[in-house]
Write a protein that holds these residues in place. Structure first.
Motif, PDB file in Angstrom:
ATOM      1  N   GLY A 194     -14.734   8.413  16.827  1.00  0.00           N
ATOM      2  CA  GLY A 194     -13.422   9.016  17.024  1.00  0.00           C
ATOM      3  C   GLY A 194     -12.713   8.657  18.314  1.00  0.00           C
ATOM      4  O   GLY A 194     -13.122   7.777  19.075  1.00  0.00           O
ATOM      5  N   SER A 198      -7.928  12.260  18.556  1.00  0.00           N
ATOM      6  CA  SER A 198      -7.490  12.966  17.341  1.00  0.00           C
ATOM      7  C   SER A 198      -8.567  13.920  16.853  1.00  0.00           C
ATOM      8  O   SER A 198      -9.744  13.564  16.865  1.00  0.00           O
ATOM      9  CB  SER A 198      -7.228  11.981  16.198  1.00  0.00           C
ATOM     10  N   ALA A 199      -8.142  15.086  16.370  1.00  0.00           N
ATOM     11  CA  ALA A 199      -9.103  16.067  15.857  1.00  0.00           C
ATOM     12  C   ALA A 199      -9.416  15.756  14.395  1.00  0.00           C
ATOM     13  O   ALA A 199      -9.190  16.571  13.504  1.00  0.00           O
ATOM     14  CB  ALA A 199      -8.552  17.468  16.032  1.00  0.00           C
ATOM     15  N   ASP A 200      -9.909  14.563  14.146  1.00  0.00           N
ATOM     16  CA  ASP A 200     -10.209  14.109  12.788  1.00  0.00           C
ATOM     17  C   ASP A 200     -11.619  14.566  12.417  1.00  0.00           C
ATOM     18  O   ASP A 200     -12.592  14.156  13.055  1.00  0.00           O
ATOM     19  CB  ASP A 200     -10.127  12.570  12.779  1.00  0.00           C
ATOM     20  N   PRO A 201     -11.734  15.421  11.387  1.00  0.00           N
ATOM     21  CA  PRO A 201     -13.071  15.945  11.076  1.00  0.00           C
ATOM     22  C   PRO A 201     -14.046  14.869  10.580  1.00  0.00           C
ATOM     23  O   PRO A 201     -15.248  15.082  10.570  1.00  0.00           O
ATOM     24  CB  PRO A 201     -12.801  16.985   9.979  1.00  0.00           C
ATOM     25  N   GLU A 202     -13.532  13.725  10.161  1.00  0.00           N
ATOM     26  CA  GLU A 202     -14.414  12.643   9.691  1.00  0.00           C
ATOM     27  C   GLU A 202     -14.909  11.780  10.844  1.00  0.00           C
ATOM     28  O   GLU A 202     -15.793  10.945  10.663  1.00  0.00           O
ATOM     29  CB  GLU A 202     -13.664  11.735   8.701  1.00  0.00           C
ATOM     30  N   ARG A 203     -14.255  11.882  11.990  1.00  0.00           N
ATOM     31  CA  ARG A 203     -14.605  11.009  13.121  1.00  0.00           C
ATOM     32  C   ARG A 203     -14.831  11.857  14.361  1.00  0.00           C
ATOM     33  O   ARG A 203     -13.877  12.305  14.988  1.00  0.00           O
ATOM     34  CB  ARG A 203     -13.483   9.992  13.373  1.00  0.00           C
ATOM     35  N   TRP A 204     -16.096  12.024  14.681  1.00  0.00           N
ATOM     36  CA  TRP A 204     -16.430  12.847  15.847  1.00  0.00           C
ATOM     37  C   TRP A 204     -16.254  12.023  17.119  1.00  0.00           C
ATOM     38  O   TRP A 204     -15.990  10.824  17.076  1.00  0.00           O
ATOM     39  CB  TRP A 204     -17.848  13.383  15.688  1.00  0.00           C
ATOM     40  N   ASP A 208     -12.036  12.375  25.914  1.00  0.00           N
ATOM     41  CA  ASP A 208     -12.629  12.169  24.579  1.00  0.00           C
ATOM     42  C   ASP A 208     -14.032  11.567  24.669  1.00  0.00           C
ATOM     43  O   ASP A 208     -14.840  11.745  23.765  1.00  0.00           O
ATOM     44  CB  ASP A 208     -11.719  11.337  23.657  1.00  0.00           C
ATOM     45  N   GLU A 244      -3.892   5.388  12.566  1.00  0.00           N
ATOM     46  CA  GLU A 244      -3.181   6.265  11.646  1.00  0.00           C
ATOM     47  C   GLU A 244      -2.321   5.495  10.643  1.00  0.00           C
ATOM     48  O   GLU A 244      -1.449   4.707  11.031  1.00  0.00           O
ATOM     49  CB  GLU A 244      -2.298   7.219  12.456  1.00  0.00           C
ATOM     50  N   LYS A 245      -2.603   5.721   9.386  1.00  0.00           N
ATOM     51  CA  LYS A 245      -1.818   5.185   8.266  1.00  0.00           C
ATOM     52  C   LYS A 245      -1.830   3.660   8.171  1.00  0.00           C
ATOM     53  O   LYS A 245      -1.027   3.083   7.449  1.00  0.00           O
ATOM     54  CB  LYS A 245      -0.372   5.677   8.323  1.00  0.00           C
ATOM     55  N   LYS A 265     -18.131   3.783  10.418  1.00  0.00           N
ATOM     56  CA  LYS A 265     -17.965   5.194  10.084  1.00  0.00           C
ATOM     57  C   LYS A 265     -19.026   5.956  10.844  1.00  0.00           C
ATOM     58  O   LYS A 265     -20.061   5.391  11.195  1.00  0.00           O
ATOM     59  CB  LYS A 265     -18.143   5.402   8.583  1.00  0.00           C
TER      60      LYS A 265
END
Ligand SMILES: [Zn+2]
Ligand SMILES: [Zn+2]
Length: 317
Positions: free
Chosen positions: A51, A54-60, A112, A289-290, A312
């Protein structure tokens, strides 16, 4: 300079994606490429968190473990690092048991990459680690460590003096503020730090790990730099960060400037990888992103025709 057709790059990546697509232990055997059992002494790179802020739950939070001969050497400690290590342990990598987390190399002090530092100091201790944590990193790490120790002082007192009877050593940290060059050596690994280019940070490092069977280079956060090319120079695994130069927020001038001076675009990464010639490029700390993976593949593939994967969380290489 040989410019390769975008299509060729996409084909190469399609093969690599199959390798990097799944996360977890199932992938490890294929990705490690040498058919080693999880606990063999062979060097493995475990991406605990891919990660960024970003607070992306898939990427710590960003954290990587280089595991050699049953020992884990961490690079960075983003949010959730100890639980991510526990997840990797569940996948069969016993060196990542919490109490075995004893050494970390920090690339730079961006939050981060360091919000998991208190976690790494205290959780393994509560779970039985007796040795102090050995922490290597840039100037400022000592000051940060002192503040963390102060902040949790009362916790340490209660755990030690109360009924938990926690040990008297495992919450301590031996801080090593480093300079470029060899910063660590033991029977498993030699670790070399090199300065990278991360905007106005006075010191941001990448690290090279040399073991009996592999050379692994981790870029940390950086704009394109020769230092990564030199450190890798045909290495086995190069982990490198990337951002999307066409992202929404880059419409604002200050963000455009920020990313251009702090981070690496896919096209720039392709150029770095072409020169660095890793056997496998692992793209992590993705700020994408995107951006469809197909577009990313085309941009990297313009310059780089070698193997690469999108990391991942919990993937092993
Ligand atoms: Zn970062
Ligand atoms: Zn950073």
């Amino acid at each position: 300079m040989v410019r390769r057709a975008g299509r060729v790059g996409v084909l190469v990546v399609a093969g690599a994606m199959a390798l990097g697509g799944a996360s977890g232990f199932g992938q490890q055997k294929a990705a490690a490429g040498n058919g080693q059992k999880p606990d063999s002494g062979a060097t493995r790179v475990v991406v605990l968190g891919t990660g960024n802020p970003s607070a992306d739950p898939e990427r710590w939070g960003p954290a990587v473990a280089v595991v050699v001969n049953g020992r884990a050497y961490l690079v960075d400690c983003g949010p959730g690092v100890v639980r991510r290590a526990a997840a990797a342990e569940k996948n069969g990598i016993t060196a990542l048991k919490a109490k075995e987390l004893k050494i970390v190399f920090i690339t730079h002090l961006h939050s981060d990459h360091t919000l998991g530092y208190p976690d790494l100091i205290f959780s393994p201790w509560v779970l039985g680690r007796e040795q102090p944590l050995e922490a290597y990193g840039p100037r400022g790490l000592k000051g940060m460590t002192d503040q963390v120790e102060k902040a949790w002082k009362e916790d340490v007192r209660v755990r030690r003096e109360g009924l938990e009877q926690a040990n008297a050593t495992g919450y301590k940290v031996n801080v090593h503020e480093i300079k470029p060059g060899v910063v660590y050596r033991d029977e498993n690994v030699t670790v070399t730090a090199f300065l990278v280019k991360h905007g106005i940070w006075k010191e941001a490092y990448g690290y090279k790990f040399e073991t009996k069977d592999r050379r692994v280079v981790i870029s940390g956060d950086t704009a394109p730099t020769e230092a990564v090319v030199k450190a890798c120079d045909g290495c086995d695994v190069l982990l490198h960060e990337v951002y999307n130069p066409h992202g929404e927020e880059l419409k604002e001038e200050h963000w455009k400037e920020y990313f251009a001076t702090f981070h690496t675009s896919p096209a720039e990464l392709g150029e770095i990888a072409r020169q660095a010639r890793p056997k496998l490029l692992v793209v992590y700390h993705q700020v994408l992103e995107k951006l469809p993976e197909q577009d990313l593949a085309e941009q990297i593939g313009k310059e780089y025709a070698g193997n690469w994967v999108m990391a991942k969380d919990l993937a092993v290489y």
